[in-house]
Design an enzyme around this catalytic site. Structure first.
Site, PDB file in Angstrom:
ATOM      1  N   SER A 250     -15.708  13.448  21.448  1.00  0.00           N
ATOM      2  CA  SER A 250     -16.521  12.226  21.528  1.00  0.00           C
ATOM      3  C   SER A 250     -17.843  12.489  20.818  1.00  0.00           C
ATOM      4  O   SER A 250     -18.310  13.625  20.764  1.00  0.00           O
ATOM      5  CB  SER A 250     -16.780  11.897  22.994  1.00  0.00           C
ATOM      6  OG  SER A 250     -17.898  11.056  23.107  1.00  0.00           O
ATOM      7  N   SER A 251     -18.469  11.423  20.344  1.00  0.00           N
ATOM      8  CA  SER A 251     -19.735  11.592  19.592  1.00  0.00           C
ATOM      9  C   SER A 251     -20.862  12.080  20.499  1.00  0.00           C
ATOM     10  O   SER A 251     -21.895  12.539  20.036  1.00  0.00           O
ATOM     11  CB  SER A 251     -20.143  10.262  18.967  1.00  0.00           C
ATOM     12  OG  SER A 251     -20.426   9.303  19.988  1.00  0.00           O
ATOM     13  N   CYS A 252     -20.663  12.021  21.831  1.00  0.00           N
ATOM     14  CA  CYS A 252     -21.761  12.393  22.733  1.00  0.00           C
ATOM     15  C   CYS A 252     -21.880  13.914  22.866  1.00  0.00           C
ATOM     16  O   CYS A 252     -22.716  14.402  23.617  1.00  0.00           O
ATOM     17  CB  CYS A 252     -21.562  11.771  24.105  1.00  0.00           C
ATOM     18  SG  CYS A 252     -20.262  12.563  25.009  1.00  0.00           S
TER      19      CYS A 252
ATOM     20  N   TYR B 140     -19.546  17.345  30.485  1.00  0.00           N
ATOM     21  CA  TYR B 140     -18.435  16.776  29.703  1.00  0.00           C
ATOM     22  C   TYR B 140     -18.466  17.328  28.288  1.00  0.00           C
ATOM     23  O   TYR B 140     -17.436  17.759  27.752  1.00  0.00           O
ATOM     24  CB  TYR B 140     -18.572  15.252  29.673  1.00  0.00           C
ATOM     25  CG  TYR B 140     -17.617  14.538  28.758  1.00  0.00           C
ATOM     26  CD1 TYR B 140     -18.022  14.135  27.485  1.00  0.00           C
ATOM     27  CD2 TYR B 140     -16.327  14.236  29.168  1.00  0.00           C
ATOM     28  CE1 TYR B 140     -17.152  13.464  26.632  1.00  0.00           C
ATOM     29  CE2 TYR B 140     -15.445  13.560  28.322  1.00  0.00           C
ATOM     30  CZ  TYR B 140     -15.871  13.173  27.053  1.00  0.00           C
ATOM     31  OH  TYR B 140     -15.002  12.511  26.210  1.00  0.00           O
TER      32      TYR B 140
ATOM     33  N   LYS C 161     -15.622  19.489  26.131  1.00  0.00           N
ATOM     34  CA  LYS C 161     -15.045  18.996  24.874  1.00  0.00           C
ATOM     35  C   LYS C 161     -15.337  19.966  23.726  1.00  0.00           C
ATOM     36  O   LYS C 161     -14.513  20.175  22.833  1.00  0.00           O
ATOM     37  CB  LYS C 161     -15.571  17.595  24.559  1.00  0.00           C
ATOM     38  CG  LYS C 161     -14.957  16.504  25.426  1.00  0.00           C
ATOM     39  CD  LYS C 161     -13.457  16.360  25.145  1.00  0.00           C
ATOM     40  CE  LYS C 161     -12.816  15.279  25.976  1.00  0.00           C
ATOM     41  NZ  LYS C 161     -11.377  15.117  25.646  1.00  0.00           N
TER      42      LYS C 161
ATOM     43  N   HIS D 272     -18.502   2.421  30.843  1.00  0.00           N
ATOM     44  CA  HIS D 272     -19.427   2.441  29.700  1.00  0.00           C
ATOM     45  C   HIS D 272     -20.159   1.104  29.621  1.00  0.00           C
ATOM     46  O   HIS D 272     -19.854   0.153  30.357  1.00  0.00           O
ATOM     47  CB  HIS D 272     -18.643   2.718  28.419  1.00  0.00           C
ATOM     48  CG  HIS D 272     -18.100   4.105  28.359  1.00  0.00           C
ATOM     49  ND1 HIS D 272     -16.765   4.405  28.539  1.00  0.00           N
ATOM     50  CD2 HIS D 272     -18.716   5.301  28.209  1.00  0.00           C
ATOM     51  CE1 HIS D 272     -16.586   5.712  28.467  1.00  0.00           C
ATOM     52  NE2 HIS D 272     -17.751   6.269  28.270  1.00  0.00           N
TER      53      HIS D 272
HETATM   54  O1  GFB Z   1     -22.012   3.470  27.464  1.00  0.00           O
HETATM   55  P1  GFB Z   1     -22.931   4.389  28.183  1.00  0.00           P
HETATM   56  O2  GFB Z   1     -22.730   4.542  29.647  1.00  0.00           O
HETATM   57  O3  GFB Z   1     -22.757   5.808  27.503  1.00  0.00           O
HETATM   58  O4  GFB Z   1     -24.474   3.944  27.961  1.00  0.00           O
HETATM   59  P2  GFB Z   1     -23.568   6.731  26.531  1.00  0.00           P
HETATM   60  C1  GFB Z   1     -24.906   3.532  26.697  1.00  0.00           C
HETATM   61  C2  GFB Z   1     -26.320   3.006  26.797  1.00  0.00           C
HETATM   62  O5  GFB Z   1     -26.236   1.716  27.422  1.00  0.00           O
HETATM   63  C3  GFB Z   1     -27.290   3.852  27.658  1.00  0.00           C
HETATM   64  C4  GFB Z   1     -27.246   1.617  28.417  1.00  0.00           C
HETATM   65  O6  GFB Z   1     -28.533   3.864  27.008  1.00  0.00           O
HETATM   66  C5  GFB Z   1     -27.380   3.037  28.947  1.00  0.00           C
HETATM   67  O7  GFB Z   1     -28.641   3.188  29.587  1.00  0.00           O
HETATM   68  N1  GFB Z   1     -26.835   0.644  29.433  1.00  0.00           N
HETATM   69  C6  GFB Z   1     -27.450  -0.543  29.682  1.00  0.00           C
HETATM   70  C7  GFB Z   1     -25.797   0.756  30.274  1.00  0.00           C
HETATM   71  N2  GFB Z   1     -26.856  -1.187  30.701  1.00  0.00           N
HETATM   72  C8  GFB Z   1     -25.814  -0.385  31.090  1.00  0.00           C
HETATM   73  C9  GFB Z   1     -24.822  -0.515  32.103  1.00  0.00           C
HETATM   74  O8  GFB Z   1     -24.768  -1.495  32.886  1.00  0.00           O
HETATM   75  N3  GFB Z   1     -23.901   0.478  32.196  1.00  0.00           N
HETATM   76  C10 GFB Z   1     -23.909   1.567  31.355  1.00  0.00           C
HETATM   77  N4  GFB Z   1     -22.942   2.496  31.471  1.00  0.00           N
HETATM   78  N5  GFB Z   1     -24.862   1.743  30.382  1.00  0.00           N
HETATM   79  C11 GFB Z   1     -21.559   8.237  27.103  1.00  0.00           C
HETATM   80  C12 GFB Z   1     -21.278   9.629  27.630  1.00  0.00           C
HETATM   81  O9  GFB Z   1     -22.952   8.139  26.879  1.00  0.00           O
HETATM   82  O10 GFB Z   1     -20.905   8.043  25.848  1.00  0.00           O
HETATM   83  C13 GFB Z   1     -19.805   9.811  27.828  1.00  0.00           C
HETATM   84  O11 GFB Z   1     -21.974   9.808  28.870  1.00  0.00           O
HETATM   85  C14 GFB Z   1     -18.995   9.355  26.626  1.00  0.00           C
HETATM   86  O12 GFB Z   1     -19.548  11.180  28.071  1.00  0.00           O
HETATM   87  C15 GFB Z   1     -19.501   8.052  26.031  1.00  0.00           C
HETATM   88  O13 GFB Z   1     -19.024  10.345  25.649  1.00  0.00           O
HETATM   89  C16 GFB Z   1     -18.840   7.766  24.693  1.00  0.00           C
HETATM   90  O14 GFB Z   1     -23.241   6.341  25.141  1.00  0.00           O
HETATM   91  O15 GFB Z   1     -25.019   6.788  26.876  1.00  0.00           O
END
Ligand code: GFB
Length: 315
Positions: free
Chosen positions: A110-112, A139, A143, A182
């Site tokens: 994953s890109s993260c 995580y 990976k 996500h």
């Molecule tokens: O999609 P997300 O949870 O994953 O969060 P990451 C992306 C951005 O969206 C963060 C914001 O800056 C969050 O603060 N955000 C805003 C929210 N509102 C929300 C919400 O209601 N829910 C969530 N979830 N985010 C993940 C990694 O990071 O990327 C995983 O933790 C995985 O391991 C994934 O690799 C692809 O992009 O921040």
């Protein structure tokens, strides 16, 4: 370079969003899809069970799309689950595939897992060049170990194994859980609630400033199959080459949903990595490009999500 016609292909994790999209895309390759047992039948964290199952099913090609995945809070709250489960799943499948002489294996990262402050856009060689984002370090370490395992088998045993690193994905089969999913499915769930409850405010986690590269899962599956057939590198970024701020994503989503209330940013929630735009030169060099624009993909996903009865919402 490779094709899947008539090959027995196992997509481990075929019930997940990416796995299901890979199975659908592989149908177009006339592959023979090996029946992927559910977790209750085959727990991929148990090495002996994985060895036994792979010895009996004997796949020719394996896509390792099975993983413990989740959004930023799920990662931050469950680091032990994320590192332990993913290390076990990937080790069991990759080592057994090498032992059985599987002809091709594609491991999904994953890109993260890139360093938090690596130069953008992220090139494959930037892996392991700096500290990781804290919220999902467990995580990411798992990976990174999986990628190292793939490269070690390439080097020591000349295995035809490779890793792909997708950006943030969305689309059919995504997980809808307000706390653990996500950003796109989480925002859609909360948007639906805000509209149904006629709420004057719509809350978004973080500052809205982080930028993310979002790719529809069907484009992701197409790119992965394209890479597996045409790219010899051990590691390939899978992305669209464009990113967007969370605030702009919310503006598109609220417009699609027809929500007119006020957007509120809850800065008590983490932003995570400021940006993780992938450099997709390796993909583009082999003439691949995305087919689904973000706006189009979000409209399709919102429609599918809204059509679901509320208790069973998976777009
Ligand atoms: O999609 P997300 O949870 O994953 O969060 P990451 C992306 C951005 O969206 C963060 C914001 O800056 C969050 O603060 N955000 C805003 C929210 N509102 C929300 C919400 O209601 N829910 C969530 N979830 N985010 C993940 C990694 O990071 O990327 C995983 O933790 C995985 O391991 C994934 O690799 C692809 O992009 O921040």
């Amino acid at each position: 370079m490779h094709n899947f016609e008539g090959k027995k292909v196992w997509v481990a994790g075929s019930r997940g969003m990416v796995g299901a999209a890979l199975v659908q895309r592989l149908m177009q390759e006339s592959a023979r899809i090996v029946q992927d047992p559910p977790r209750q039948v085959l727990d991929l964290r148990r090495q002996a069970d994985v060895e036994g199952w792979m010895e009996s099913s004997r796949p020719d090609v394996v896509f390792v799309a099975a993983a413990r995945v989740g959004g930023i809070l799920d990662n931050a709250n469950h680091p032990a689950d994320f590192i332990a489960d993913n290390l076990q799943i990937e080790t069991n499948i990759i080592t057994t595939a090498a032992k059985l002489g599987v002809s091709q294996l594609v491991f999904l990262g994953s890109s993260c897992i890139y360093p938090k402050h690596a130069p953008q856009p992220l090139k494959e060689e930037y892996l392991l060049t700096g500290p990781l984002e804290e919220t999902n370090r467990a995580y990411a370490m798992a990976k990174l170990a999986g990628i190292e395992l793939v490269n070690a088998y390439r080097k020591q045993h000349d295995c035809n194994f490779m890793s792909v690193l997708p950006c943030n994905l969305y689309g059919p089969g995504d997980t809808y859980d307000i706390q653990n999913s996500h950003v796109i499915p989480a925002l859609m769930m909360r948007l639906k609630e805000a509209i149904e409850s006629k709420s004057a405010e719509f809350k978004v986690w973080g500052t809205g400033k982080p930028r993310r590269e979002f790719m529809h899962v069907n484009d992701c599956a197409d790119a992965i199959i394209h890479a597996a057939k045409n790219i010899a590198n051990e590691l390939v970024n899978i992305g669209t080459g464009e990113d967007i701020s969370i605030a702009d994503l919310v503006a598109i989503l609220t417009e699609i949903a027809g929500y007119k209330g006020q957007i509120v940013f809850d800065t008590s929630k983490p932003d995570g990595t400021p940006r993780k735009l992938l450099d997709i030169s390796r993909l583009q060099a082999s003439t691949w490009g995305p087919q689904i624009s973000l706006k189009q993909g979000l409209e399709l996903t919102w429609q599918a999500f809204s059509d679901q009865p509320s208790q069973r919402r998976r777009a």
